[in-house]
Design a protein around this motif. Structure first.
Motif, PDB file in Angstrom:
ATOM      1  N   MET A  37      29.659  24.513 -43.144  1.00 31.03           N
ATOM      2  CA  MET A  37      30.848  25.104 -42.544  1.00 31.03           C
ATOM      3  C   MET A  37      31.592  24.073 -41.697  1.00 31.03           C
ATOM      4  N   ALA A  38      30.858  23.321 -40.887  1.00 34.27           N
ATOM      5  CA  ALA A  38      31.493  22.299 -40.059  1.00 34.27           C
ATOM      6  C   ALA A  38      32.205  21.266 -40.924  1.00 34.27           C
ATOM      7  N   ASP A  39      31.575  20.881 -42.023  1.00 32.23           N
ATOM      8  CA  ASP A  39      32.190  19.907 -42.922  1.00 32.23           C
ATOM      9  C   ASP A  39      33.481  20.452 -43.536  1.00 32.23           C
ATOM     10  N   GLN A  40      33.449  21.698 -43.997  1.00 33.99           N
ATOM     11  CA  GLN A  40      34.641  22.272 -44.633  1.00 33.99           C
ATOM     12  C   GLN A  40      35.753  22.492 -43.617  1.00 33.99           C
ATOM     13  N   LEU A  41      35.399  22.933 -42.419  1.00 33.52           N
ATOM     14  CA  LEU A  41      36.413  23.151 -41.388  1.00 33.52           C
ATOM     15  C   LEU A  41      37.047  21.823 -40.958  1.00 33.52           C
ATOM     16  N   GLY A  42      36.307  20.747 -41.064  1.00 36.58           N
ATOM     17  CA  GLY A  42      36.849  19.437 -40.713  1.00 36.58           C
ATOM     18  C   GLY A  42      37.923  18.968 -41.675  1.00 36.58           C
ATOM     19  N   ARG A  43      37.995  19.575 -42.849  1.00 38.49           N
ATOM     20  CA  ARG A  43      39.003  19.210 -43.851  1.00 38.49           C
ATOM     21  C   ARG A  43      40.067  20.294 -44.006  1.00 38.49           C
ATOM     22  N   LEU A  44      40.145  21.197 -43.061  1.00 42.31           N
ATOM     23  CA  LEU A  44      41.031  22.353 -43.167  1.00 42.31           C
ATOM     24  C   LEU A  44      42.505  21.958 -43.027  1.00 42.31           C
ATOM     25  N   LYS A  45      43.355  22.560 -43.839  1.00 39.52           N
ATOM     26  CA  LYS A  45      44.798  22.388 -43.702  1.00 39.52           C
ATOM     27  C   LYS A  45      45.357  23.319 -42.633  1.00 39.52           C
ATOM     28  N   GLY A  46      44.794  24.515 -42.544  1.00 39.32           N
ATOM     29  CA  GLY A  46      45.196  25.469 -41.520  1.00 39.32           C
ATOM     30  C   GLY A  46      44.423  25.249 -40.240  1.00 39.32           C
ATOM     31  N   ARG A  47      44.343  26.305 -39.408  1.00 39.51           N
ATOM     32  CA  ARG A  47      43.612  26.229 -38.157  1.00 39.51           C
ATOM     33  C   ARG A  47      42.510  27.286 -38.157  1.00 39.51           C
ATOM     34  N   PHE A  48      41.542  27.117 -37.239  1.00 41.29           N
ATOM     35  CA  PHE A  48      40.447  28.083 -37.196  1.00 41.29           C
ATOM     36  C   PHE A  48      40.015  28.366 -35.763  1.00 41.29           C
ATOM     37  N   ILE A  49      39.436  29.554 -35.602  1.00 43.14           N
ATOM     38  CA  ILE A  49      38.754  29.979 -34.371  1.00 43.14           C
ATOM     39  C   ILE A  49      37.392  30.479 -34.815  1.00 43.14           C
ATOM     40  N   LEU A  50      36.336  29.956 -34.233  1.00 45.72           N
ATOM     41  CA  LEU A  50      34.965  30.284 -34.615  1.00 45.72           C
ATOM     42  C   LEU A  50      34.193  30.702 -33.375  1.00 45.72           C
ATOM     43  N   SER A  51      33.493  31.837 -33.437  1.00 45.77           N
ATOM     44  CA  SER A  51      32.672  32.277 -32.310  1.00 45.77           C
ATOM     45  C   SER A  51      31.207  32.296 -32.722  1.00 45.77           C
ATOM     46  N   LEU A  52      30.354  31.760 -31.830  1.00 46.03           N
ATOM     47  CA  LEU A  52      28.919  31.691 -32.084  1.00 46.03           C
ATOM     48  C   LEU A  52      28.163  31.773 -30.765  1.00 46.03           C
ATOM     49  N   ASN A  53      26.855  32.003 -30.864  1.00 43.55           N
ATOM     50  CA  ASN A  53      26.036  31.951 -29.668  1.00 43.55           C
ATOM     51  C   ASN A  53      25.897  30.500 -29.210  1.00 43.55           C
ATOM     52  N   ASP A  54      25.766  30.327 -27.911  1.00 44.00           N
ATOM     53  CA  ASP A  54      25.735  28.994 -27.312  1.00 44.00           C
ATOM     54  C   ASP A  54      24.328  28.426 -27.421  1.00 44.00           C
ATOM     55  N   ARG A  55      24.140  27.593 -28.414  1.00 40.83           N
ATOM     56  CA  ARG A  55      22.852  26.937 -28.645  1.00 40.83           C
ATOM     57  C   ARG A  55      23.074  25.440 -28.769  1.00 40.83           C
ATOM     58  N   PRO A  56      22.109  24.611 -28.330  1.00 39.33           N
ATOM     59  CA  PRO A  56      22.271  23.160 -28.485  1.00 39.33           C
ATOM     60  C   PRO A  56      22.551  22.753 -29.927  1.00 39.33           C
ATOM     61  N   GLU A  57      21.903  23.446 -30.877  1.00 39.48           N
ATOM     62  CA  GLU A  57      22.108  23.119 -32.283  1.00 39.48           C
ATOM     63  C   GLU A  57      23.549  23.397 -32.712  1.00 39.48           C
ATOM     64  N   VAL A  58      24.127  24.479 -32.194  1.00 34.64           N
ATOM     65  CA  VAL A  58      25.513  24.822 -32.515  1.00 34.64           C
ATOM     66  C   VAL A  58      26.453  23.753 -31.967  1.00 34.64           C
ATOM     67  N   ARG A  59      26.227  23.356 -30.736  1.00 32.91           N
ATOM     68  CA  ARG A  59      27.087  22.329 -30.137  1.00 32.91           C
ATOM     69  C   ARG A  59      26.987  20.999 -30.888  1.00 32.91           C
ATOM     70  N   GLU A  60      25.807  20.668 -31.380  1.00 30.46           N
ATOM     71  CA  GLU A  60      25.633  19.426 -32.126  1.00 30.46           C
ATOM     72  C   GLU A  60      26.339  19.505 -33.479  1.00 30.46           C
ATOM     73  N   ILE A  61      26.163  20.618 -34.186  1.00 24.46           N
ATOM     74  CA  ILE A  61      26.751  20.751 -35.524  1.00 24.46           C
ATOM     75  C   ILE A  61      28.270  20.717 -35.471  1.00 24.46           C
ATOM     76  N   PHE A  62      28.848  21.366 -34.452  1.00 30.28           N
ATOM     77  CA  PHE A  62      30.311  21.481 -34.370  1.00 30.28           C
ATOM     78  C   PHE A  62      30.905  20.569 -33.294  1.00 30.28           C
TER      79      PHE A  62
END
Length: 278
Positions: free
Chosen positions: A222-247
């Motif tokens: 998901m992070a890879d695909q969002l990095g190539r997005l033509k539009g914009r995005f808003i993503l909500s997730l739980n606050d985890r170290p792994e989440v912060r690292e991935i995104f």
């Protein structure tokens, strides 16, 4: 302050049209009731001509919004979710009639749990799913348990079902309903002017919505695909170290909320709102 073609106010000058909000028709695990207002304010402040939710769930954010662009798409890989939204839009009265015949009894709940939804008609399947989500403790999807209380009315009230389904049906007018893998949904509708709101399963709770719907390895994809997005995005997730690292390549803002399935028993929690795009 800008106005739409009907003379109604468009406070952010985004070209969005005011619309009557609706409530989700049933609880759903991971629902965004506590963060919906903040997320909606962010959505409405972001100019866009197309709005897409790849993980619509029970519509906790989508239905509560008060404005819409010209094109809206909701998507969920769950057959139960996609079928429910299609039936609410196309056959709300038939759906209500089917749901109103149900009772909140443990035997009925157990009987519906044992049914194979793929053997039912679309209306029967939607009524079954709506009933189970209304009655199950905490809006759980997997591992559902019969919900009851010793000091509150029944969770399942047919009069409320009629009201919420009809309001949701009106809100769904003109909305495109898809049942695609989230990645395919993004690829199909990504373009300049598109805004995606993504509410995937929480990190560490990937199986909460059903087997084989989402895996932990998909966060990196998901992070890879969002990095190539033509539009914009808003993503909500739980606050985890792994989440912060991935995104880590995107803007990440922490926000306080609380989790809890029973009134008065909520516990503090933190989530992150991640934004980015072209």
């Amino acid at each position: 302050m800008a106005r739409d073609s009907g003379g109604r106010r468009d406070p952010h000058g985004t070209g969005l049209t005011p619309v009557d909000p609706a409530r989700p028709v049933a609880p759903y695990v991971g629902g965004k009731r506590n963060l919906a207002r903040r997320l909606i304010a962010l959505i409405e402040a972001t100019p866009h001509t197309t709005y897409i939710e790849p993980f619509v769930g029970m519509g906790g954010v989508f239905l509560r919004r008060r404005s819409r662009p010209a094109c809206e798409i909701i998507n969920d890989l769950s057959g139960d979710v996609a079928n429910l939204f299609r039936c609410m839009r196309a056959h709300p009265d038939a759906l209500v009639a089917a749901v109103e015949m149900q009772l909140q009894t443990r035997s009925d709940f157990d009987r519906h749990q044992r049914q194979d939804p793929t053997l039912l008609t679309d209306i029967q399947r939607a009524a079954r799913f709506l009933y189970l989500q209304k009655v199950a403790f905490g809006g759980m999807v997997t591992g559902r348990e019969f919900g009851m209380s010793r000091d509150r009315p029944s969770r399942f009230r047919p009069s409320q079902v009629r009201e919420t389904v009809r309001a949701a049906a009106a809100r769904l007018d003109g909305v495109i309903i898809e049942q695609l893998p989230w990645s395919d949904c993004i690829a199909r509708y990504d373009r300049a002017g598109a805004l995606f709101y993504l509410d995937p399963p929480y990190f560490g709770c990937e199986a909460s919505y059903g087997a084989d719907l989402f895996g932990r390895d998909q966060f990196a994809a998901m992070a890879d695909q969002l990095g190539r997005l033509k539009g914009r995005f808003i993503l909500s997730l739980n606050d985890r170290p792994e989440v912060r690292e991935i995104f880590a390549a995107f803007d990440i803002e922490a926000t306080d909320t609380h989790y809890g399935l029973a009134p008065g028993r909520a516990r503090p929690a933190r989530e992150v709102i991640i934004t980015g795009g072209g």
